[in-house]
Design an enzyme around this catalytic site. Sequence first.
Site, short mmCIF file in Angstrom:
data_model
loop_
_atom_site.label_atom_id
_atom_site.label_comp_id
_atom_site.label_asym_id
_atom_site.label_seq_id
_atom_site.Cartn_x
_atom_site.Cartn_y
_atom_site.Cartn_z
N SER A 262 9.00 1.83 -22.56
CA SER A 262 8.46 0.72 -21.79
C SER A 262 7.93 1.22 -20.45
O SER A 262 8.21 2.35 -20.03
CB SER A 262 9.55 -0.33 -21.53
OG SER A 262 10.48 0.15 -20.57
N LYS A 263 7.19 0.35 -19.77
CA LYS A 263 6.66 0.74 -18.46
C LYS A 263 7.78 0.96 -17.46
O LYS A 263 7.64 1.77 -16.54
CB LYS A 263 5.68 -0.31 -17.97
CG LYS A 263 6.27 -1.70 -17.75
CD LYS A 263 5.19 -2.68 -17.32
CE LYS A 263 5.74 -4.08 -17.08
NZ LYS A 263 4.68 -5.03 -16.67
N ARG A 264 8.89 0.27 -17.63
CA ARG A 264 10.02 0.44 -16.72
C ARG A 264 10.68 1.80 -16.88
O ARG A 264 11.27 2.33 -15.95
CB ARG A 264 11.05 -0.67 -16.94
CG ARG A 264 10.49 -2.08 -16.77
CD ARG A 264 9.96 -2.32 -15.37
NE ARG A 264 9.26 -3.61 -15.28
CZ ARG A 264 8.48 -3.96 -14.30
NH1 ARG A 264 8.27 -3.12 -13.30
NH2 ARG A 264 7.88 -5.13 -14.28
N PHE A 274 1.63 5.75 -17.97
CA PHE A 274 0.30 5.16 -17.90
C PHE A 274 -0.71 6.28 -17.66
O PHE A 274 -0.37 7.30 -17.05
CB PHE A 274 0.21 4.14 -16.76
CG PHE A 274 1.09 2.95 -16.96
CD1 PHE A 274 0.65 1.86 -17.68
CD2 PHE A 274 2.38 2.92 -16.43
CE1 PHE A 274 1.47 0.76 -17.88
CE2 PHE A 274 3.21 1.83 -16.62
CZ PHE A 274 2.75 0.75 -17.35
#
Length: 511
Positions: A262-264, A274
């Site tokens: 996940s982005k977290r 990203f």
Amino acid sequence: MPEQQVMRLRFAPSPTGALHIGGIRTALYNYLLARQSGGTFILRIEDTDQGRYVPGAEAYIVESLQWLGLVPDEGPGFGGNFGPYRQSERKPMYRQYADQLIAAGHGYYAFDTPEALDAARQADPNFKYAAASRLQMRNSLTLPPDQVEALLSSGEPYTIRLKVPAGEKIVIQDLIRGEVVFDSDELDDKVMLKSDGMPTYHLANIVDDHLMQITHVIRGEEWLSSTAHHVLLYRFLGWENTMPSFAHLPLILKPSGKGKLSKRDGKQLGIPVFPLSWLGESEEDSFAGFREFGFEPKAVLNFLALLGWNPGTEQEVFSIEELTKAFSLEKIGKSGARFDFDKAKWFNQQYIQSMPVDALAARVRPLIAEKGHQPADAYLQGFCNLMKDRVTLYPDFWEKGYYCFEPVQSYDLSAVQKKWQPARKTLFIQLADRLLGAPAFHAASLDAEVHAFMSDYQLKPGDVLPILRLALAGTMQGPAVFELMELLGPEVVKNRLYNAFEVFDAAIVQA
């Protein structure tokens, strides 16, 4: 899948924020297959959910693709004969297909208020709007036709839902997963057209894929569960014969191998997930990117290509041309692929080491310029040659080699105290003078002078070379001493050595 079939493939992200690296992998696989077949790679912006639209997200998507070299053949700003390529600009065309579903008995008007839907969910936590419940709701299947017409004429808010048939097995031949079977009784009657007249993802996606003549839909595993609805839409709209082939990619897993990346995770682990950095409205919504971390874009593509795809050989480093030739959907696994950041850095190291020195210097120059230095091309290329086997990411060039552009900031005093003997200071000053008087200030000549000096005074390499390295760089790490001297030049070497010997003496006294 015919080996040389000309394909039309699309990458269709939503502009709801930064583009996750998993989306880049999806774009890459679509790009490779398009190039392999001599086909077309299309960018389509799926912005039907205007409530989640984030300004700047579309520009971020385009910049990410361009940085990586995955330039679309068609799309917003790229031209093409199948536009518009933003779904929000295609709004008028979706209505006719929603009406077509209703006319054929495969769709219906639903007048349920948000409050009524909330009440149904509170009464039954497992509630879903489907064959088993639709006749208890307020829709054109339960209301008299004249009341339906009156509601429509009065401007009563409504949605158009897909009427999923009961008791049917929906079979999909996935190019990665093989046969996948869905039970229609487990599917809900998804909304096709929202009350604001905008289509949902499902209707817009199918209509656009059909009108844009998409031959293959390659997307993430998370969309597999929606594919049954999409197959029904192709059938209900009479497009079964032109339905694209589907391939659902495995998940990209956390570095631990447990759970979806996940982005977290990037923020928690201090790694990029990203392609480019994203500046959100808060620190929590801002993320570092591969580009800003110091990655070569080709290395990122190479790393991503092997997250799920196995070429079946021992080869790991691929150019984009080699990837295009070797890639196939059949060699993509079904299970998730672990995001190994150390492996990503290894790929970057390989690309830096193999890059032509002029191209490498062009990459490094902006980093050096940020620190206030504009070295000559020959000097910068010499620096890159010295450092390229000692770095992993582009910022390492400065962090590990700043002393090639400005004075040493600090010395490894523990190493100085182990190696420096004040009684030999006069000898080292003689050595410095001898080096400056060498017939040519080149690595081989300097090497010869130092070894002659060691022979004259019965010194070992361990007595001399560490002192020279510490004096020139402040650290025991770094490039070969004589190549470093040649790069720095006689004047800098002279000043470095004389200054360092004074510092070393002081360090011994303080110890």
